[in-house]
Design a protein around this motif. Sequence first.
Motif, PDB file in Angstrom:
ATOM      1  N   THR A  18      41.806  10.125  42.271  1.00  0.00           N
ATOM      2  CA  THR A  18      43.052   9.467  42.666  1.00  0.00           C
ATOM      3  C   THR A  18      42.825   8.684  43.959  1.00  0.00           C
ATOM      4  O   THR A  18      42.108   9.131  44.855  1.00  0.00           O
ATOM      5  CB  THR A  18      44.185  10.484  42.902  1.00  0.00           C
ATOM      6  N   TRP A  19      43.453   7.495  44.030  1.00  0.00           N
ATOM      7  CA  TRP A  19      43.365   6.686  45.248  1.00  0.00           C
ATOM      8  C   TRP A  19      44.001   7.412  46.434  1.00  0.00           C
ATOM      9  O   TRP A  19      43.544   7.280  47.568  1.00  0.00           O
ATOM     10  CB  TRP A  19      44.091   5.351  45.062  1.00  0.00           C
ATOM     11  N   SER A  20      45.090   8.139  46.192  1.00  0.00           N
ATOM     12  CA  SER A  20      45.903   8.661  47.290  1.00  0.00           C
ATOM     13  C   SER A  20      45.133   9.597  48.206  1.00  0.00           C
ATOM     14  O   SER A  20      45.385   9.633  49.406  1.00  0.00           O
ATOM     15  CB  SER A  20      47.143   9.358  46.749  1.00  0.00           C
ATOM     16  N   ASP A  21      44.194  10.376  47.645  1.00  0.00           N
ATOM     17  CA  ASP A  21      43.385  11.212  48.536  1.00  0.00           C
ATOM     18  C   ASP A  21      41.891  10.982  48.339  1.00  0.00           C
ATOM     19  O   ASP A  21      41.085  11.664  48.955  1.00  0.00           O
ATOM     20  CB  ASP A  21      43.719  12.700  48.362  1.00  0.00           C
ATOM     21  N   TYR A  22      41.526   9.992  47.528  1.00  0.00           N
ATOM     22  CA  TYR A  22      40.127   9.601  47.338  1.00  0.00           C
ATOM     23  C   TYR A  22      39.230  10.830  47.151  1.00  0.00           C
ATOM     24  O   TYR A  22      38.268  11.064  47.883  1.00  0.00           O
ATOM     25  CB  TYR A  22      39.634   8.751  48.506  1.00  0.00           C
ATOM     26  N   ASN A  23      39.598  11.630  46.144  1.00  0.00           N
ATOM     27  CA  ASN A  23      38.812  12.806  45.797  1.00  0.00           C
ATOM     28  C   ASN A  23      38.879  13.056  44.295  1.00  0.00           C
ATOM     29  O   ASN A  23      39.711  12.486  43.597  1.00  0.00           O
ATOM     30  CB  ASN A  23      39.293  14.027  46.581  1.00  0.00           C
ATOM     31  N   VAL A  24      37.986  13.907  43.842  1.00  0.00           N
ATOM     32  CA  VAL A  24      37.766  14.121  42.414  1.00  0.00           C
ATOM     33  C   VAL A  24      38.344  15.472  41.998  1.00  0.00           C
ATOM     34  O   VAL A  24      38.166  16.473  42.702  1.00  0.00           O
ATOM     35  CB  VAL A  24      36.261  14.059  42.086  1.00  0.00           C
ATOM     36  N   MET A  25      39.020  15.495  40.851  1.00  0.00           N
ATOM     37  CA  MET A  25      39.567  16.742  40.323  1.00  0.00           C
ATOM     38  C   MET A  25      39.120  16.952  38.878  1.00  0.00           C
ATOM     39  O   MET A  25      38.808  15.991  38.167  1.00  0.00           O
ATOM     40  CB  MET A  25      41.094  16.739  40.398  1.00  0.00           C
ATOM     41  N   MET A  26      39.067  18.215  38.493  1.00  0.00           N
ATOM     42  CA  MET A  26      38.804  18.582  37.108  1.00  0.00           C
ATOM     43  C   MET A  26      40.116  18.559  36.335  1.00  0.00           C
ATOM     44  O   MET A  26      41.132  19.077  36.795  1.00  0.00           O
ATOM     45  CB  MET A  26      38.179  19.974  37.049  1.00  0.00           C
ATOM     46  N   MET A  27      40.073  17.932  35.135  1.00  0.00           N
ATOM     47  CA  MET A  27      41.237  17.896  34.263  1.00  0.00           C
ATOM     48  C   MET A  27      40.841  18.421  32.894  1.00  0.00           C
ATOM     49  O   MET A  27      39.646  18.498  32.562  1.00  0.00           O
ATOM     50  CB  MET A  27      41.795  16.480  34.161  1.00  0.00           C
ATOM     51  N   ARG A  28      41.834  18.815  32.106  1.00  0.00           N
ATOM     52  CA  ARG A  28      41.571  19.340  30.758  1.00  0.00           C
ATOM     53  C   ARG A  28      42.614  18.768  29.816  1.00  0.00           C
ATOM     54  O   ARG A  28      43.801  18.682  30.134  1.00  0.00           O
ATOM     55  CB  ARG A  28      41.671  20.858  30.750  1.00  0.00           C
ATOM     56  N   THR A  29      42.147  18.358  28.628  1.00  0.00           N
ATOM     57  CA  THR A  29      43.075  17.952  27.584  1.00  0.00           C
ATOM     58  C   THR A  29      42.766  18.744  26.332  1.00  0.00           C
ATOM     59  O   THR A  29      41.612  19.144  26.101  1.00  0.00           O
ATOM     60  CB  THR A  29      42.984  16.442  27.313  1.00  0.00           C
ATOM     61  N   LYS A  30      43.787  19.003  25.536  1.00  0.00           N
ATOM     62  CA  LYS A  30      43.629  19.734  24.288  1.00  0.00           C
ATOM     63  C   LYS A  30      43.397  18.747  23.154  1.00  0.00           C
ATOM     64  O   LYS A  30      44.215  17.862  22.912  1.00  0.00           O
ATOM     65  CB  LYS A  30      44.876  20.566  23.993  1.00  0.00           C
ATOM     66  N   LEU A  31      42.261  18.887  22.490  1.00  0.00           N
ATOM     67  CA  LEU A  31      41.966  18.033  21.347  1.00  0.00           C
ATOM     68  C   LEU A  31      42.721  18.509  20.110  1.00  0.00           C
ATOM     69  O   LEU A  31      42.987  19.693  19.951  1.00  0.00           O
ATOM     70  CB  LEU A  31      40.456  18.057  21.056  1.00  0.00           C
TER      71      LEU A  31
END
Length: 405
Positions: free
Chosen positions: A390-403
Amino acid sequence: MPRTPKFAMLSLAATMASTAVLAISAPAAAVDLFCGGTGSGGSSGFGSTGGAGNPIPWLNGQDGRLPNLKGKTQAVEHVTGMNGPNDTARRFNVVGTDLGIMWDNGAGQVLTAFGDTTGLSQVPLCEGLVGDWRSNVLFRSSDRDLSDGMSIDSSPLDRPNHSKEFLPSKKIPGVEHTVIPTTGISVNGVQYINYMSIRSWAAPGEWVTNYSQIATSTDNGETWTPRPESIRLNVLDDALSRANLPATGNQNFQMGAFVKHDGFVYNFGTPSGRSGQARLSRTPEASILNVAGYEYWDGTGWVVGNPAVAVPVLDGRVSELSVQYSAYLGKFIALYSNQSNALVMRTAPVLTGPWSAPETLVSSATVPGLYGAYMHPWSEGEDLYFLATTWSDYNVMMMRTKLSR
């Protein structure tokens, strides 16, 4: 996963506050003298891809919390930054970074390459609170339980508690501003990373590259060797195009997405910036460095050695692309940011397509300024894990989506 003790965060906050007071109270003339007469302060170069003014969320008027998403896509945990459990600020002086390109190193770890990275400044009077710009850094992880995020084991260092820039850049705007990794892969114990040399930044979401190239590592990412035989000059960019050089097609392969399949390494290529379509090339695994011998998909078959014949296989605006096979779906998955700055997913039975219509996983209205969608190679079953920034904090996060089948 390692958690930052409360007292450590309070101590870090106090250090930042005192540093900020020093920077504010120092006379301008003293700053100019100490910094060699520049008086500019804060020209670290981080966030040149369009990121926030500072990777510390509360300095941007943000709370730094994970997005509260509903539905099949959710934010799991921060991987980097001061709000994440990996304590990257103290362990590696990584306060802000982006991307997070992942691949299996073939020896029980996932390697993750990040783009322009910043940390707490060693010379706050000159750089401001945040500086220590590195064009890229690398993390390693052996974490197989991704349900609570991805813990970081180690990083190549150049001094204690400081991740090194593993691919050097000149840091000269108009010559070579920075060097950004775009995809990585392991073949027979050797690590390969494709990166782009960025000459200059243009309008938001646009930049000019000098070339893309592959570098190799035989020591699990500690040291990297650029391979000249793999270079792809971007001949359409200004200085060379004025010489009326012919378009070679290499301009369409400045950013990449590697996939191993049936003894080949496939590479989805896109132009520099966020406005291009994705084209496809391939080569036998043993010949990954011999770019002159790559085959290109022309819509009906494979053509050797001529990138100009490659046709788009993923249409629309495709940026920060990752592709991998899902045994759960029995199909290949492509994740990327589209023209609406949404993270989308497409599937196909074969790499040449046809690819399905884009399915939005996270819209720009839901999470403004979200970009990058790099899949974790150890995702299993219906759970597809990926990293986003995200631009707002310029950091990387783990995300998950259900296939869904």
